[in-house]
Enzyme design. Structure first.
Site, mmCIF file in Angstrom:
data_model
loop_
_atom_site.group_PDB
_atom_site.id
_atom_site.type_symbol
_atom_site.label_atom_id
_atom_site.label_comp_id
_atom_site.label_asym_id
_atom_site.label_seq_id
_atom_site.Cartn_x
_atom_site.Cartn_y
_atom_site.Cartn_z
ATOM 1 N N TYR A 72 1.120 -1.077 0.091
ATOM 2 C CA TYR A 72 0.172 -0.571 -0.019
ATOM 3 C C TYR A 72 1.079 1.686 -0.045
ATOM 4 O O TYR A 72 0.527 1.629 -1.033
ATOM 5 C CB TYR A 72 -1.084 0.304 1.130
ATOM 6 C CG TYR A 72 -2.094 -1.203 0.746
ATOM 7 C CD1 TYR A 72 -2.343 -1.532 -0.093
ATOM 8 C CD2 TYR A 72 -2.503 -1.254 2.275
ATOM 9 C CE1 TYR A 72 -3.423 -2.914 -0.245
ATOM 10 C CE2 TYR A 72 -4.302 -1.898 2.126
ATOM 11 C CZ TYR A 72 -4.068 -2.512 0.574
ATOM 12 O OH TYR A 72 -5.260 -4.090 0.829
ATOM 13 N N CYS B 100 -0.555 9.596 -5.415
ATOM 14 C CA CYS B 100 -1.349 9.819 -5.616
ATOM 15 C C CYS B 100 -1.354 10.982 -7.384
ATOM 16 O O CYS B 100 -0.913 10.660 -7.886
ATOM 17 C CB CYS B 100 -1.599 10.905 -4.598
ATOM 18 S SG CYS B 100 -1.902 10.875 -3.367
ATOM 19 N N GLU C 220 -1.900 13.879 -8.004
ATOM 20 C CA GLU C 220 -1.551 14.791 -9.124
ATOM 21 C C GLU C 220 0.362 14.449 -7.881
ATOM 22 O O GLU C 220 1.250 15.179 -9.762
ATOM 23 C CB GLU C 220 -1.855 15.683 -6.795
ATOM 24 C CG GLU C 220 -2.773 16.595 -6.679
ATOM 25 C CD GLU C 220 -3.863 14.871 -5.176
ATOM 26 O OE1 GLU C 220 -3.782 13.679 -5.916
ATOM 27 O OE2 GLU C 220 -4.846 15.895 -5.022
HETATM 28 N N1 THU Z 1 -5.880 9.936 -3.708
HETATM 29 C C1 THU Z 1 -4.980 11.027 -4.745
HETATM 30 O O1 THU Z 1 -4.531 10.694 -6.022
HETATM 31 N N2 THU Z 1 -4.572 12.425 -4.311
HETATM 32 C C2 THU Z 1 -6.032 12.608 -3.213
HETATM 33 O O2 THU Z 1 -5.803 14.294 -3.651
HETATM 34 C C3 THU Z 1 -6.668 12.779 -2.476
HETATM 35 C C4 THU Z 1 -5.882 10.244 -2.673
HETATM 36 C C5 THU Z 1 -5.310 8.204 -4.267
HETATM 37 C C6 THU Z 1 -4.355 7.739 -3.208
HETATM 38 C C7 THU Z 1 -5.049 6.208 -2.733
HETATM 39 O O3 THU Z 1 -4.744 5.643 -4.153
HETATM 40 C C8 THU Z 1 -6.862 6.637 -2.849
HETATM 41 O O4 THU Z 1 -6.548 8.421 -3.320
HETATM 42 C C9 THU Z 1 -7.153 6.797 -1.520
HETATM 43 O O5 THU Z 1 -6.450 7.341 -0.461
#
Ligand code: THU
EC number: 3.5.4.5
Length: 142
Positions: free
Chosen positions: A57, A62, A64
């Site tokens: 995990y 993300c 961004e």
């Molecule tokens: N996540 C993002 O990609 N960007 C965000 O701003 C918030 C969270 C993703 C990370 C993970 O794959 C999933 O959302 C759940 O946390």
């Protein structure tokens, strides 16, 4: 004040479309929470990213971060606007790590639009997202 790319709130419709499209390609088999991000560089180019999870995990990344990596790989380092979208009840704010990553490449007044698939939007500045940000100036004298 003529910004041909956005309205008074600083939103950029093309970024919303791009973020929604790339969100579809997110790899999120563990959280099932797909996120799309699209940024426009100071040079006017759009780069996109989606979250890419991993069975280990903490190795997931993300949306961004993906968009920022694409921008840097393409030779630019200045974000002019950013849009993040997810299928959530309210616009999802970037995680803490992403706020720092965004602040590396975006000035304090750059607009970050947080959106839901249903169309809700929250517009924030980078300084609102990360008040008191750690920056280069804090390392002066080191
Ligand atoms: N996540 C993002 O990609 N960007 C965000 O701003 C918030 C969270 C993703 C990370 C993970 O794959 C999933 O959302 C759940 O946390």
């Amino acid at each position: 004040m003529g910004d041909e790319r956005g309205g008074a709130a600083g939103t950029d419709p093309e970024l919303g479309t791009a973020a929604r499209a790339v969100r579809e390609r997110a790899y999120a088999p563990y959280s099932r929470f797909k996120v799309g991000a699209a940024l426009r560089t100071a040079g006017g180019v759009v780069h996109v990213g989606c979250n890419v999870e991993n069975v280990a995990y903490p190795e997931g990344t993300c949306a961004e971060a993906g968009a920022i990596a694409a921008m840097v790989a393409a030779g630019e380092t200045e974000i002019a606007a950013l849009h993040v979208v997810a299928n959530a009840p309210e616009p999802v704010p970037p995680c803490g790590g992403c706020r720092q990553k965004i602040a590396e490449f975006a000035g304090p007044d750059v607009t970050v639009t947080l959106a839901t698939l249903a169309g809700a939007e929250r517009v924030m500045s980078v300084s609102e997202l990360l008040p008191g940000a750690f920056g280069r100036g804090h390392m002066e004298g080191a």
